[in-house]
Design a protein around this motif. Structure first.
Motif, PDB file in Angstrom:
ATOM      1  N   ARG A 126      -0.352   4.041   1.972  1.00  0.00           N
ATOM      2  CA  ARG A 126      -2.144   4.222   1.954  1.00  0.00           C
ATOM      3  C   ARG A 126      -2.787   3.603   3.423  1.00  0.00           C
ATOM      4  NH1 ARG A 126      -4.149   2.577  -2.656  1.00  0.00           N
ATOM      5  NH2 ARG A 126      -1.774   1.148  -2.444  1.00  0.00           N
ATOM      6  N   ASP A 131      -7.115   2.669   6.953  1.00  0.00           N
ATOM      7  CA  ASP A 131      -8.428   2.947   6.442  1.00  0.00           C
ATOM      8  C   ASP A 131      -8.896   3.668   7.045  1.00  0.00           C
ATOM      9  OD1 ASP A 131      -6.921   1.837   4.007  1.00  0.00           O
ATOM     10  OD2 ASP A 131      -7.751   0.129   4.253  1.00  0.00           O
ATOM     11  N   ASP A 179       0.635  -1.357   0.152  1.00  0.00           N
ATOM     12  CA  ASP A 179      -0.126   0.404  -0.284  1.00  0.00           C
ATOM     13  C   ASP A 179       0.784   1.740  -0.067  1.00  0.00           C
ATOM     14  OD1 ASP A 179       0.794  -0.447   2.165  1.00  0.00           O
ATOM     15  OD2 ASP A 179      -1.340  -0.013   3.453  1.00  0.00           O
ATOM     16  N   SER A 214      -9.459   7.695   6.351  1.00  0.00           N
ATOM     17  CA  SER A 214     -10.239   7.770   4.875  1.00  0.00           C
ATOM     18  C   SER A 214     -11.244   8.778   5.200  1.00  0.00           C
ATOM     19  CB  SER A 214     -10.439   6.786   4.034  1.00  0.00           C
ATOM     20  OG  SER A 214     -11.083   7.327   2.828  1.00  0.00           O
ATOM     21  N   ASP A 271       2.961   8.567   6.341  1.00  0.00           N
ATOM     22  CA  ASP A 271       2.026   7.870   6.090  1.00  0.00           C
ATOM     23  C   ASP A 271       0.528   8.241   6.821  1.00  0.00           C
ATOM     24  OD1 ASP A 271       3.134   7.494   8.538  1.00  0.00           O
ATOM     25  OD2 ASP A 271       2.336   6.202   9.448  1.00  0.00           O
ATOM     26  N   ARG A 272      -0.442   7.345   6.978  1.00  0.00           N
ATOM     27  CA  ARG A 272      -1.693   8.106   6.113  1.00  0.00           C
ATOM     28  C   ARG A 272      -2.062   8.227   8.300  1.00  0.00           C
ATOM     29  NH1 ARG A 272      -6.956   6.752   3.250  1.00  0.00           N
ATOM     30  NH2 ARG A 272      -5.965   4.366   3.607  1.00  0.00           N
TER      31      ARG A 272
END
Length: 329
Positions: A316, A319, A178, A322, A286-287
């Motif tokens: 990514r 999650d 990812d 998001s 990183d997210r």
């Protein structure tokens, strides 16, 4: 002295030519990225310098573990491959560690596309892990439960054994699926130069105060040196036995590290900090950490300008974040 009409015309002509060149440059971005990211001579010197240390190939080698679990990681890694092809300034080598389903998918959907276009991929190697037999044998020797509760599951845990599973390679970089490169992958390979003789790994350690606050998403491995050391099984087993709180699960009679392979690495490096080099955080924007300012930036100077932090890889992950403001979709 006022410029003449002819002077204005010449200036306008030059400006028009400059503008046209600008458009050409904008629409030739793929070529420009390859050309400008790193001087050709520097990359050539790098490849020559690593040729003697890698018995399998003189090219930078990237290993991607992409099996089928909660996620179809063969499909998930498509943006990663595209970014590597676009930005690589020199040939690279790809090794996919996957299951039978993944091997068929890569052979059918990935390799033909790579061959159809003019790419920097020198060689592609698919290592099929049949029912994790290789990984299970290594895991059993240290009483490790591969099927752990971390979201990456047994594929994530399998990464710690790659130096022994891929014994034909002297050094390589392990990548999560990812990720997206935004800088030349060759620049990441150059980070090997920073490792001392005692440092066998390099990865983003971040705060390094718990397993969750480091990342095994990008790991440089001096795999030949790792194999020649006592890291497996001695130091891995020590890392499992000394973890607090304990990783041992009585019902299983095995260790189940928190956060998968990061649980092993964290306890290993906590006791043997000299084994790892903290990788520049630009290689893991990183997210989970809102990309560490790569998009939103920070105040810089008395002008109060927004200065965005440099990024080499965007990750990514996380999650559940998001949709939040300022987070890449």
């Amino acid at each position: 002295m006022p410029m003449s009409f002819a002077g204005h015309s010449r200036r306008n002509k030059y400006m028009m030519i400059i503008g046209m060149l600008g458009l050409v440059l904008c629409f030739s971005s793929e070529y420009l990225l390859r050309l400008l990211v790193m001087p050709e001579s520097a990359a050539s010197n790098l490849i020559r310098s690593t040729a003697a240390s890698n018995s399998t190939s003189s090219f930078p080698t990237f290993v991607i573990v992409c099996g089928h679990g909660e996620t179809d990681t063969v499909k998930e890694m498509q943006p990663l491959l595209k970014s590597m092809i676009l930005l690589a300034s020199n040939p690279i080598q790809l090794v996919f560690v996957t299951d039978l389903k993944g091997a068929k998918s890569i052979a059918r959907n990935v390799i033909p596309r790579l061959k159809q276009r003019r790419t920097h991929i020198h060689h592609i190697d698919i290592q099929t892990v049949a029912s994790f037999r290789d990984g299970e044998e290594y895991a059993d020797n240290i009483h490790l439960d591969l099927n752990n509760s971390h979201h990456s599951g047994n594929w994530g845990m399998l990464k710690v054994f790659l130096p022994w599973m891929l014994h034909e390679y002297d050094q390589f970089i392990v990548l999560d699926t990812d990720l997206i490169f935004v800088q030349d992958p060759i620049l990441l390979w150059m980070e090997f130069r920073k490792l001392t003789n005692q440092q066998y790994y390099s990865m983003p350690l971040l705060q390094f105060n718990e397993a969750a606050n480091m990342c095994s998403c990008v790991v440089l491995m001096q795999s030949k040196k790792i194999r020649e050391s006592n890291i497996y099984p001695d130091l891995f087993l020590e890392a499992l036995e000394t973890a607090k709180p304990s990783y041992f699960v009585e019902e299983l009679g095995k260790y189940r590290p928190h956060h998968g392979d990061q649980g092993i690495y964290y306890n290993l490096f906590k006791r043997h900090r000299d084994l790892v080099l903290d990788l520049d955080e630009k290689w893991n924007r990183d997210r989970c950490h809102l990309f560490n300012g790569a998009f939103e930036g920070e105040e810089a100077g008395w002008f109060f300008q927004k200065r965005k932090k440099e990024a080499g890889i965007l990750h990514r992950n996380c999650d559940f974040l998001s949709g939040r403001e300022g987070v890449l979709e």
